[in-house]
Design an enzyme around this catalytic site. Structure first.
Site, PDB file in Angstrom:
ATOM      1  N   LYS A   1       3.807   5.527 -11.322  1.00  0.00           N
ATOM      2  CA  LYS A   1       2.424   5.118 -11.596  1.00  0.00           C
ATOM      3  C   LYS A   1       1.643   6.303 -12.141  1.00  0.00           C
ATOM      4  O   LYS A   1       1.471   7.326 -11.466  1.00  0.00           O
ATOM      5  CB  LYS A   1       1.767   4.563 -10.326  1.00  0.00           C
ATOM      6  CG  LYS A   1       0.380   3.979 -10.608  1.00  0.00           C
ATOM      7  CD  LYS A   1      -0.071   3.061  -9.498  1.00  0.00           C
ATOM      8  CE  LYS A   1      -1.410   2.415  -9.784  1.00  0.00           C
ATOM      9  NZ  LYS A   1      -1.791   1.467  -8.729  1.00  0.00           N
TER      10      LYS A   1
ATOM     11  N   GLY B   1      -8.632  -3.152 -13.847  1.00  0.00           N
ATOM     12  CA  GLY B   1      -9.724  -4.052 -14.202  1.00  0.00           C
ATOM     13  C   GLY B   1      -9.315  -5.436 -14.666  1.00  0.00           C
ATOM     14  O   GLY B   1     -10.114  -6.126 -15.306  1.00  0.00           O
TER      15      GLY B   1
ATOM     16  N   ASN C   1       3.791   6.919  -6.417  1.00  0.00           N
ATOM     17  CA  ASN C   1       2.360   7.221  -6.593  1.00  0.00           C
ATOM     18  C   ASN C   1       2.181   8.733  -6.670  1.00  0.00           C
ATOM     19  O   ASN C   1       2.121   9.406  -5.646  1.00  0.00           O
ATOM     20  CB  ASN C   1       1.549   6.616  -5.431  1.00  0.00           C
ATOM     21  CG  ASN C   1       0.049   6.821  -5.598  1.00  0.00           C
ATOM     22  OD1 ASN C   1      -0.404   7.418  -6.574  1.00  0.00           O
ATOM     23  ND2 ASN C   1      -0.732   6.331  -4.645  1.00  0.00           N
TER      24      ASN C   1
ATOM     25  N   CYS D   1      -2.686   9.563  -6.878  1.00  0.00           N
ATOM     26  CA  CYS D   1      -3.842   9.295  -6.008  1.00  0.00           C
ATOM     27  C   CYS D   1      -4.909  10.335  -6.296  1.00  0.00           C
ATOM     28  O   CYS D   1      -4.647  11.532  -6.222  1.00  0.00           O
ATOM     29  CB  CYS D   1      -3.456   9.370  -4.532  1.00  0.00           C
ATOM     30  SG  CYS D   1      -4.908   9.382  -3.468  1.00  0.00           S
TER      31      CYS D   1
ATOM     32  N   ALA E   1     -12.177   6.128  -1.787  1.00  0.00           N
ATOM     33  CA  ALA E   1     -11.444   7.346  -1.417  1.00  0.00           C
ATOM     34  C   ALA E   1     -10.938   7.123   0.004  1.00  0.00           C
ATOM     35  O   ALA E   1     -11.538   7.582   0.972  1.00  0.00           O
ATOM     36  CB  ALA E   1     -12.346   8.570  -1.488  1.00  0.00           C
TER      37      ALA E   1
ATOM     38  N   LYS F   1       0.879  -1.168   0.000  1.00  0.00           N
ATOM     39  CA  LYS F   1       0.000   0.000   0.000  1.00  0.00           C
ATOM     40  C   LYS F   1       0.922   1.224   0.000  1.00  0.00           C
ATOM     41  O   LYS F   1       2.060   1.138   0.469  1.00  0.00           O
ATOM     42  CB  LYS F   1      -0.866  -0.046   1.264  1.00  0.00           C
ATOM     43  CG  LYS F   1      -1.832   1.093   1.360  1.00  0.00           C
ATOM     44  CD  LYS F   1      -3.064   0.742   2.179  1.00  0.00           C
ATOM     45  CE  LYS F   1      -4.026   1.935   2.204  1.00  0.00           C
ATOM     46  NZ  LYS F   1      -4.426   2.331   0.843  1.00  0.00           N
ATOM     47  N   SER F   2       0.460   2.348  -0.504  1.00  0.00           N
ATOM     48  CA  SER F   2       1.345   3.515  -0.588  1.00  0.00           C
ATOM     49  C   SER F   2       1.778   3.991   0.787  1.00  0.00           C
ATOM     50  O   SER F   2       0.952   4.207   1.680  1.00  0.00           O
ATOM     51  CB  SER F   2       0.643   4.663  -1.320  1.00  0.00           C
ATOM     52  OG  SER F   2       0.444   4.337  -2.674  1.00  0.00           O
TER      53      SER F   2
HETATM   54  C1  DHB Z   1      -6.363   6.049  -2.925  1.00  0.00           C
HETATM   55  C2  DHB Z   1      -5.144   6.151  -3.527  1.00  0.00           C
HETATM   56  C3  DHB Z   1      -4.997   5.803  -4.839  1.00  0.00           C
HETATM   57  O1  DHB Z   1      -3.808   5.896  -5.485  1.00  0.00           O
HETATM   58  C4  DHB Z   1      -6.125   5.332  -5.541  1.00  0.00           C
HETATM   59  O2  DHB Z   1      -6.007   4.993  -6.822  1.00  0.00           O
HETATM   60  C5  DHB Z   1      -7.337   5.226  -4.940  1.00  0.00           C
HETATM   61  C6  DHB Z   1      -7.457   5.586  -3.612  1.00  0.00           C
HETATM   62  C7  DHB Z   1      -6.569   6.489  -1.534  1.00  0.00           C
HETATM   63  O3  DHB Z   1      -5.834   6.086  -0.626  1.00  0.00           O
HETATM   64  O4  DHB Z   1      -7.481   7.298  -1.345  1.00  0.00           O
END
Ligand code: DHB
Length: 304
Positions: free
Chosen positions: A164, A243, A127, A130, A72, A47-48
């Site tokens: 990304k 997808g 990332n 987002c 979100a 996860k980021s």
């Molecule tokens: C979130 C981050 C993302 O990169 C994404 O594609 C969708 C949601 C987030 O943590 O809100």
């Protein structure tokens, strides 16, 4: 079937097959990421991670829609230091780990990436796309900013760097080129598509953040188009994402120009068995069509 090779070389990484989980779907614990690898992925993606722990947005943060889901989360994560504690356990087992990361400033991007690189991750995924946190997502639609942050991070890390890309741009080829010019070793295409869901009873948006990122089958044709356009523009390898639910989707991405693929929403809807299913389907497809390895079909749809 023995002579079919699923193994790939991706920007210097040697992976046993071209599948991985998409960032964000399975959190950050060594236990969960190990499960992804045990179930057949070629690499795992975190996860980021940001510099400090972060709560993210209040609920509701996820809503299922036609052929996909909108989320979100607001980049909730326990911070880079926590993950470095988990990383040792994954590295002891030889699992290739790609760390997704973000920063709120250029300096933060550089600091998080440096710590992850020194800490021993195999590769990084920047990332800058987002859709739910102001600043972080906007970065991904500014080619000049993408080039600058890529260059700054690349100057401070010793591992391959994937950028990304966001689909929420008018010209993805331009952003892909900016990342390549900044020194990216590869691209991941793409992140989620900005979307809204409305509740007719409350007559309000469903997500607390109002907008979120759309993923799942609904995203696939758009993401394929993004991979197509990026592949026409850059030389560096592309990881396709958006997808992918089965081996046929994976093959479409490879033909479109992706060298590897990530699975996100389908892990939630179909479970971790999706990796082995894709590996096996891909192996059967290669054999049935007279190919010996994955790289032979990468980008074939572009050839006249
Ligand atoms: C979130 C981050 C993302 O990169 C994404 O594609 C969708 C949601 C987030 O943590 O809100």
């Amino acid at each position: 079937m023995a002579e079919i090779r699923l193994a790939i070389e991706l920007a210097g990484l040697r992976l046993r097959n071209p599948t991985m989980n998409a960032a964000g779907v399975l959190g950050l614990t060594a236990g969960l990421l190990r499960r992804v690898y045990e179930e057949g992925a070629g690499a795992v993606v975190t996860k980021s991670l940001g510099l400090k722990p972060r709560m993210g947005h209040p609920n509701p943060t996820v809503v299922y829609v036609e052929a996909g889901l909108i989320n979100a989360m607001g980049l909730p994560n326990p911070g880079v230091e926590y993950f470095l504690g988990e990383l040792g356990r994954l590295k002891a087992e030889g699992i290739p780990v790609i760390a997704s990361f973000f920063g709120e400033t250029l300096e933060e991007f550089v600091e998080v990436a440096s710590r992850l690189s020194e800490g021993g991750v195999d590769a990084l995924e920047l990332n800058c796309s987002c859709p739910n946190v102001e600043g972080v997502g906007l970065l991904g639609s500014d080619p000049g900013a993408v080039e600058r942050v890529t260059e700054a991070v690349k100057g401070c890390v010793d591992v391959p760097l994937f950028v990304k890309l966001s689909p929420n741009v008018s010209d993805i080829a331009q952003v892909a080129r900016a990342a390549e010019q900044g020194g990216a070793d590869g691209l991941t295409a793409v992140n989620t598509l900005r979307a809204v869901a409305i509740d007719v009873e409350t007559r309000r948006p469903i997500l607390s953040n109002v907008t979120g990122g759309l993923s799942g089958p609904a995203l696939k044709p758009v993401a394929l188009r993004c991979v197509w356009e990026a592949a026409e523009e850059v030389e560096i390898p592309i990881i396709g994402c958006g997808g992918i639910s089965n081996w046929r989707d994976a093959v479409e991405y490879l033909l479109c120009g992706a060298s590897a693929i990530q699975v996100g929403t389908a892990v939630m809807s179909r479970g971790l068995g999706v990796f082995r299913e894709i590996d096996e389907g891909l192996r059967r497809y290669l054999e049935a069509n007279g190919f010996k390895e994955v790289s032979e079909i990468v980008g074939l749809a572009h050839k006249a």
